[in-house]
Scaffold this active site. Structure first.
Site, PDB file in Angstrom:
ATOM      1  N   SER A  10     -29.816   7.474  65.052  1.00 26.47           N
ATOM      2  CA  SER A  10     -28.564   6.826  64.643  1.00 26.47           C
ATOM      3  C   SER A  10     -28.824   5.352  64.407  1.00 26.47           C
ATOM      4  O   SER A  10     -29.221   4.619  65.325  1.00 26.47           O
ATOM      5  CB  SER A  10     -27.507   6.986  65.737  1.00 26.47           C
ATOM      6  OG  SER A  10     -26.471   6.045  65.510  1.00 26.47           O
ATOM      7  N   MET A  39     -17.261   3.889  61.617  1.00 22.99           N
ATOM      8  CA  MET A  39     -16.141   3.665  62.547  1.00 22.99           C
ATOM      9  C   MET A  39     -15.148   2.715  61.912  1.00 22.99           C
ATOM     10  O   MET A  39     -15.552   1.743  61.262  1.00 22.99           O
ATOM     11  CB  MET A  39     -16.659   3.079  63.855  1.00 22.99           C
ATOM     12  CG  MET A  39     -17.737   3.926  64.509  1.00 22.99           C
ATOM     13  SD  MET A  39     -18.231   3.236  66.083  1.00 22.99           S
ATOM     14  CE  MET A  39     -19.608   4.300  66.495  1.00 22.99           C
ATOM     15  N   MET A  70     -16.033   8.659  61.769  1.00 29.06           N
ATOM     16  CA  MET A  70     -15.087   8.482  62.878  1.00 29.06           C
ATOM     17  C   MET A  70     -13.964   7.624  62.314  1.00 29.06           C
ATOM     18  O   MET A  70     -13.853   6.422  62.622  1.00 29.06           O
ATOM     19  CB  MET A  70     -15.798   7.826  64.068  1.00 29.06           C
ATOM     20  CG  MET A  70     -16.777   8.775  64.752  1.00 29.06           C
ATOM     21  SD  MET A  70     -18.021   7.929  65.756  1.00 29.06           S
ATOM     22  CE  MET A  70     -19.248   7.574  64.496  1.00 29.06           C
ATOM     23  N   GLY A 144     -17.611   5.959  69.548  1.00 31.33           N
ATOM     24  CA  GLY A 144     -17.272   4.543  69.414  1.00 31.33           C
ATOM     25  C   GLY A 144     -18.426   3.607  69.694  1.00 31.33           C
ATOM     26  O   GLY A 144     -18.461   2.509  69.147  1.00 31.33           O
ATOM     27  N   GLY A 182     -24.989  11.737  71.238  1.00 31.55           N
ATOM     28  CA  GLY A 182     -24.618  10.819  72.313  1.00 31.55           C
ATOM     29  C   GLY A 182     -25.443  11.003  73.573  1.00 31.55           C
ATOM     30  O   GLY A 182     -25.446  12.080  74.165  1.00 31.55           O
ATOM     31  N   SER A 204     -29.947   4.833  70.747  1.00 36.77           N
ATOM     32  CA  SER A 204     -30.639   3.860  71.597  1.00 36.77           C
ATOM     33  C   SER A 204     -32.008   4.367  72.039  1.00 36.77           C
ATOM     34  O   SER A 204     -32.922   3.564  72.230  1.00 36.77           O
ATOM     35  CB  SER A 204     -29.766   3.491  72.799  1.00 36.77           C
ATOM     36  OG  SER A 204     -29.248   4.651  73.417  1.00 36.77           O
TER      37      SER A 204
HETATM   38  C1  DX5 Z   1     -21.257   7.282  68.996  1.00 39.96           C
HETATM   39  C2  DX5 Z   1     -22.084   7.649  67.785  1.00 39.96           C
HETATM   40  C3  DX5 Z   1     -23.467   8.049  68.095  1.00 39.96           C
HETATM   41  C4  DX5 Z   1     -24.299   6.963  68.753  1.00 39.96           C
HETATM   42  C5  DX5 Z   1     -25.353   7.593  69.575  1.00 39.96           C
HETATM   43  O1  DX5 Z   1     -19.924   7.198  68.646  1.00 39.96           O
HETATM   44  O2  DX5 Z   1     -21.478   8.728  67.084  1.00 39.96           O
HETATM   45  O3  DX5 Z   1     -24.116   8.554  66.929  1.00 39.96           O
HETATM   46  O4  DX5 Z   1     -24.896   6.092  67.841  1.00 39.96           O
HETATM   47  O5  DX5 Z   1     -26.049   6.609  70.258  1.00 39.96           O
HETATM   48  P1  DX5 Z   1     -26.888   6.929  71.570  1.00 39.96           P
HETATM   49  O6  DX5 Z   1     -27.968   7.903  71.169  1.00 39.96           O
HETATM   50  O7  DX5 Z   1     -27.393   5.610  71.976  1.00 39.96           O
HETATM   51  O8  DX5 Z   1     -25.947   7.552  72.564  1.00 39.96           O
HETATM   52 ZN    ZN Z   2     -22.674   9.728  65.479  1.00 38.80          ZN
END
Ligand code: DX5
Ligand code: ZN
Length: 230
Positions: A10, A39, A70, A144, A182, A204
């Protein structure tokens, strides 16, 4: 374990000042998809990137761009993202008035279509649209923000989603990818894949590693190794 495992870094956790370089680096490091988090500060309490950024990164990579919307409302953005080079588009069904129509709209624009389900959103949203789904994304954090902790109840939900998808394909239905989004890390990807996910978003976990010296490649190799070991 599912023999197929797609890793979708991501870019929410990437360095936005060097986005072209970042997506080229994850492709070179073996990523299967670019996960692109949109977002709107309305459906979720954060504001990120739109079709212009999708269009800007498109020429930098050959791998598919997996757009996770989102946003609310959804439909007006679909043609814009399709035109900007998106290959897959998922949206949250609570954010669309007409879920069946939105799924059709995505496919009509030449993209793979899917539902993104929040931790408390039931799998029953899949019930009457199985034929229209190419992908189901289960959120394992509340949407988010990157860097949140994986919600363990997602594992049982993944198993149940896997059961429904397998029953659908066994009855002659089209394949449907099962993506988890996530908190995916090397220490939990094994149980996540064992529960039935075939596509894992990792923000991350991947971008937290410094790419200098092959950090992205190492993390992705480690994620695959941990998934295989489970
Ligand atoms: C959260 C996003 C995810 C996010 C995941 O709302 O949809 O795609 O970037 O990040 P990590 O892997 O750090 O949880
Ligand atoms: Zn996502």
């Amino acid at each position: 374990m599912n023999p197929i495992l797609r890793i979708a870094p991501s870019i929410l956790s990437a360095d936005f000042a060097r986005l072209g370089e970042e997506v080229r680096a994850i492709e070179a490091a073996g990523a299967d998809l670019v996960h692109f988090d949109v977002m709107d500060n309305h459906y979720v309490p954060n504001l990120t990137i739109g079709p212009l950024v999708c269009e800007a990164i498109r020429p930098h990579v050959k791998i598919a761009i997996d757009v996770h919307l989102m946003v609310e409302p959804v439909d007006a953005l679909i043609p814009l993202f399709a035109k900007a080079g998106a290959n897959l588009i998922t949206f949250h069904p609570e954010a669309s008035r007409h879920v069946d129509r939105t799924l059709q709209l995505i496919r009509d624009h030449g993209c793979k279509a899917g539902l993104a389900l929040n931790p408390a959103t039931p799998l029953s949203w899949m019930d009457h649209v199985m034929d229209r789904l190419d992908i189901v994304l289960l959120m394992s954090v509340n949407p988010g923000f990157g860097g949140q902790k994986f919600i363990p109840a997602t594992l049982a939900k993944l198993r149940e989603a896997r059961r429904r998808i397998d029953a659908h394909t066994a009855a002659g239905g089209q394949p449907i990818w099962l993506e988890v989004d996530g908190g995916v890390k090397t220490d939990n990807i094994g149980e996540i894949v064992a529960a039935g996910a075939d596509t894992c978003v990792a923000g991350s976990a991947v971008f937290g590693a410094p790419d200098a010296g092959g950090g992205y490649r190492d993390v992705m190799a480690e994620l695959r190794r941990a998934a295989r070991a489970a």
